[in-house]
Scaffold this motif. Structure first.
Motif, PDB file in Angstrom:
ATOM      1  N   GLY A 222       0.719  -0.708   0.103  1.00 32.54           N
ATOM      2  CA  GLY A 222       0.317   0.032   0.185  1.00 32.54           C
ATOM      3  C   GLY A 222       0.649   1.116   0.269  1.00 32.54           C
ATOM      4  O   GLY A 222       1.943   1.013  -0.350  1.00 32.54           O
ATOM      5  N   GLN A 223       0.226   2.348   0.697  1.00 33.21           N
ATOM      6  CA  GLN A 223       0.983   3.625   0.803  1.00 33.21           C
ATOM      7  C   GLN A 223       1.306   3.607   2.747  1.00 33.21           C
ATOM      8  O   GLN A 223       1.124   3.461   3.315  1.00 33.21           O
ATOM      9  N   ALA A 224       2.793   4.421   2.551  1.00 32.80           N
ATOM     10  CA  ALA A 224       2.848   4.789   3.652  1.00 32.80           C
ATOM     11  C   ALA A 224       4.638   6.124   3.398  1.00 32.80           C
ATOM     12  O   ALA A 224       4.140   6.365   2.292  1.00 32.80           O
ATOM     13  N   VAL A 225       4.260   6.804   5.450  1.00 35.39           N
ATOM     14  CA  VAL A 225       4.724   8.018   5.206  1.00 35.39           C
ATOM     15  C   VAL A 225       5.005   7.734   6.221  1.00 35.39           C
ATOM     16  O   VAL A 225       5.298   7.355   6.965  1.00 35.39           O
ATOM     17  N   ALA A 226       7.017   7.588   6.512  1.00 42.56           N
ATOM     18  CA  ALA A 226       6.978   8.048   7.752  1.00 42.56           C
ATOM     19  C   ALA A 226       7.149   9.394   8.154  1.00 42.56           C
ATOM     20  O   ALA A 226       7.358  10.732   7.259  1.00 42.56           O
ATOM     21  N   CYS A 227       7.046   9.130   9.298  1.00 42.93           N
ATOM     22  CA  CYS A 227       7.272  10.422  10.250  1.00 42.93           C
ATOM     23  C   CYS A 227       8.873  10.609  11.676  1.00 42.93           C
ATOM     24  O   CYS A 227       8.372   9.821  12.675  1.00 42.93           O
ATOM     25  N   PRO A 228       9.938  11.161  11.174  1.00 42.80           N
ATOM     26  CA  PRO A 228      11.341  10.864  12.615  1.00 42.80           C
ATOM     27  C   PRO A 228      10.851  11.579  13.511  1.00 42.80           C
ATOM     28  O   PRO A 228       9.976  12.216  12.904  1.00 42.80           O
ATOM     29  N   LEU A 229      10.913  11.128  15.019  1.00 42.03           N
ATOM     30  CA  LEU A 229      11.129  11.774  15.967  1.00 42.03           C
ATOM     31  C   LEU A 229      12.458  11.537  17.011  1.00 42.03           C
ATOM     32  O   LEU A 229      12.883  10.776  17.125  1.00 42.03           O
ATOM     33  N   ASP A 230      12.560  12.757  16.545  1.00 43.79           N
ATOM     34  CA  ASP A 230      14.269  13.380  16.988  1.00 43.79           C
ATOM     35  C   ASP A 230      14.379  13.248  18.664  1.00 43.79           C
ATOM     36  O   ASP A 230      15.572  12.863  19.235  1.00 43.79           O
ATOM     37  N   ASN A 231      13.535  13.500  19.196  1.00 41.45           N
ATOM     38  CA  ASN A 231      12.803  13.809  20.873  1.00 41.45           C
ATOM     39  C   ASN A 231      11.901  13.330  21.393  1.00 41.45           C
ATOM     40  O   ASN A 231      11.630  13.050  22.251  1.00 41.45           O
ATOM     41  N   ASN A 232      11.864  11.834  20.955  1.00 43.90           N
ATOM     42  CA  ASN A 232      11.030  11.097  21.999  1.00 43.90           C
ATOM     43  C   ASN A 232      11.622   9.619  21.993  1.00 43.90           C
ATOM     44  O   ASN A 232      12.993   9.202  21.518  1.00 43.90           O
ATOM     45  N   ALA A 233      11.948   9.935  23.379  1.00 45.33           N
ATOM     46  CA  ALA A 233      12.983   8.250  23.771  1.00 45.33           C
ATOM     47  C   ALA A 233      12.261   7.448  24.234  1.00 45.33           C
ATOM     48  O   ALA A 233      13.289   6.129  23.428  1.00 45.33           O
ATOM     49  N   ASP A 234      11.004   6.730  23.570  1.00 48.27           N
ATOM     50  CA  ASP A 234      10.441   5.630  23.607  1.00 48.27           C
ATOM     51  C   ASP A 234      10.464   4.710  21.783  1.00 48.27           C
ATOM     52  O   ASP A 234      10.505   3.839  21.764  1.00 48.27           O
ATOM     53  N   THR A 235      10.953   5.755  20.790  1.00 47.76           N
ATOM     54  CA  THR A 235      10.887   5.478  19.331  1.00 47.76           C
ATOM     55  C   THR A 235      11.717   6.447  18.327  1.00 47.76           C
ATOM     56  O   THR A 235      11.668   7.680  18.830  1.00 47.76           O
ATOM     57  N   GLU A 236      12.186   6.018  17.616  1.00 39.19           N
ATOM     58  CA  GLU A 236      13.291   7.001  16.756  1.00 39.19           C
ATOM     59  C   GLU A 236      12.456   6.769  15.284  1.00 39.19           C
ATOM     60  O   GLU A 236      12.216   8.221  14.510  1.00 39.19           O
ATOM     61  N   LEU A 237      11.248   6.393  14.976  1.00 38.87           N
ATOM     62  CA  LEU A 237      10.218   6.355  14.017  1.00 38.87           C
ATOM     63  C   LEU A 237       9.246   6.351  14.036  1.00 38.87           C
ATOM     64  O   LEU A 237       9.383   5.069  14.352  1.00 38.87           O
TER      65      LEU A 237
END
Length: 544
Positions: A222-237
């Motif tokens: 299908g379709q996907a959109v990535a959202c990097p998370l620079d300041n999240n302690a639990d996940t990077e992406l």
């Protein structure tokens, strides 16, 4: 309000700077004092003062070394140097090192305030520039494609205040290539960053590259959109996925295939980026439920703590824990006390037993709550253990804590890895405690605490409680090592401080009594006469 730390090895200088100037009237909060650069550096790491007034010459770590350490650690603070005429070349050197300015001894209040006020003015200008840059950065962030990431980040974290209609309109305006009624959220946690992540900029680039790979692999379903998370302690992406099919049976089949196919992202991350990741996948939801889906994906990914890194954890295939997400906050405070006590006493057997009991406790907690809450609570416990251990060793470098930080706190670990590594680093700390002499170290710590708090009316029980020791045991150890009871030592300490004040200050006798921890003036005078053979007033008059 700006914050200030005063650093000088002479107590009367520190007290003079602290008490003779109305810092609050200058818009400054005095947050503490330090005797030398090492103590100051520890305070700075905890409190990050805006302004530091420090002597140029001090034992252990002088003012120049302090400035250099701040520069190496990239700590931003305006340092004002106190320098005698004979130290003028040191002051010039300090300015080259980055000191804000210097004030010559003897210190004149007007001269010092002139420098401090100029410093405050410069801080205000810096803050205005920072705010201006922040506002400009915010405007830039709203441009495409960063506006998409910002919008998704607000939805995932549940921070948007827009109405449903506004969210739908913004979704269309940003041209999101996803079906807002059928969305799945993936969270990607990077456990080991490999050799390419030398700084935060490198990590941001890795997150971006990982997002591109995730979008490309997801195109098979299908379709996907990535959202990097620079300041999240639990996940990077975070990755939003939409297959665009509305029939439930087809959705189920595609979700299963998608979940199985995500192992390709794990392998690609290892092969192309040299990193180890785990993936959590939420159940399907719509745009209004993205925050809930994000939390589901985080909780799914957190099963890596129990079952290992480099795997895909799908919420649909995991035990139902929706009623337990907030039921557990981690090990209670008794673990922290018991671990620190065993480490201080160098009790290897107790350390092994406690570490084993903690691991079993964490294992049993799996059935009670989300692994995400378990691992978060564990982190809080381990950080608290480290802080207490460091506080108990103010004059000692502790390599065991460096190992603790390197192998436990500064990296991700599974429960199996914790089972192996935690006893090792705890035993290292215990070994250091024994290396200083167990009983001798207990007395050292007790005396250090007494010197800091004798003016507050402390008792032996207060000291024993601070050291996490039984009062009877502390009393026995202290008497064996020092040759006198703790109560006699404390009285002698207070009397020595009282004599010093009688000689060097104009304080009234009852004020001195309060200063050294006596609330009853008569009791103070009686005790003083019993020890010195004359009253405090007579002692001052004779100038002994």
């Amino acid at each position: 309000m700006y914050t200030l730390l005063v650093v000088d090895d002479e107590k009367w200088v520190r007290q003079g700077l602290s008490l003779t100037i109305d810092w609050m009237a200058e818009g400054i909060e005095l947050i503490g004092e330090a005797e030398d650069g090492e103590e100051a550096l520890h305070r700075i790491q905890m409190d990050s003062p805006d302004i530091i007034i420090t002597d140029i010459k001090m034992p252990r770590m002088d003012g120049l070394e302090l400035i250099e350490a701040l520069r190496n650690q990239q700590k931003k603070a305006h340092v004002i140097i106190i320098s005698g005429y004979n130290d003028f070349h040191y002051a010039q050197k300090a300015l080259k090192y980055g000191a804000y300015d210097y004030v010559l001894k003897p210190i004149e209040e007007t001269a010092l305030l002139e420098v401090v006020r100029r410093c405050v003015g410069d801080l205000e200008q810096e803050n205005k520039r920072h705010l201006h840059l922040k506002e400009m950065s915010g405007r830039i962030r709203e441009s495409l494609p960063l506006a998409r990431q910002h919008f998704l980040e607000m939805l995932l974290l549940g921070r948007t205040t827009d109405t449903i209609g506004d969210q739908e309109a913004r979704w269309q305006t940003l041209n999101m290539a996803l079906n807002p009624d059928c969305l799945t959220v993936l969270t990607v946690k990077i456990h080991h960053w490999g050799s390419r992540a030398e700084c935060e900029r490198d990590r941001s680039l890795i997150r971006f590259a990982l997002g591109n790979i995730a979008e490309e692999i997801s195109m098979n379903w299908g379709q996907a959109v990535a959202c990097p998370l620079d300041n999240n302690a639990d996940t990077e992406l975070a990755v939003l996925f939409s297959h665009g099919i509305s029939a439930y049976d087809k959705v189920s089949c595609i979700n299963d295939a998608f979940s199985n196919g995500m192992i390709a992202l794990v392998h690609a991350a290892k092969h192309y980026l040299g990193i180890t990741i785990s993936i959590g996948i939420s159940n399907a939801g719509n745009m209004m439920k993205l925050a809930q889906c994000f939390e589901e994906a985080l909780n799914a990914c957190s099963f890596a703590f129990y079952d290992g890194f480099g795997k895909v954890y799908d919420s649909a295939r995991l035990p139902i824990i929706e009623n337990k997400l907030h039921a557990y906050n981690g090990p209670d405070g008794s673990w922290e006390t018991r671990l620190n006590q065993a480490m201080r006493l160098g009790d290897n057997r107790a350390i092994h037993e406690l570490a084993g009991q903690l691991i079993e406790h964490l294992q049993s907690a799996r059935e009670q709550s989300s692994p995400l809450n378990v691992s978060r609570g564990l982190r809080v416990l381990l950080q608290s253990v480290v802080k207490k251990w460091e506080a108990a060793h103010p004059f000692m470098k502790a390599p065991g804590i460096d190992i603790f930080n390197e192998t436990i706190l500064n990296k991700d670990f599974t429960l199996a890895q914790l089972r192996e590594e935690l006893p090792v680093v705890l035993l290292q700390c215990a070994c250091e405690s024994r290396g200083t002499g167990n009983h001798k170290r207990i007395v050292e710590l007790g005396m250090h605490y007494s010197h800091l708090h004798y003016m507050k009316g402390i008792t032996m029980n207060d000291v024993a409680e601070h050291l996490c020791l039984n009062p009877s045991y502390f009393s026995k150890v202290f008497h064996e090592e020092v040759g006198e009871t703790y109560s006699k030592y404390l009285i002698r300490l207070r009397m020595d401080k009282a004599k010093q004040l009688l000689k060097t200050s104009t304080l009234k006798v009852y004020e001195i009594a309060e200063k050294v921890g006596y609330t009853d003036f008569r009791h103070f005078s009686k005790t003083f006469k019993e020890i010195e053979g004359l009253t405090p007033g007579k002692y001052r008059d004779l100038g002994i």
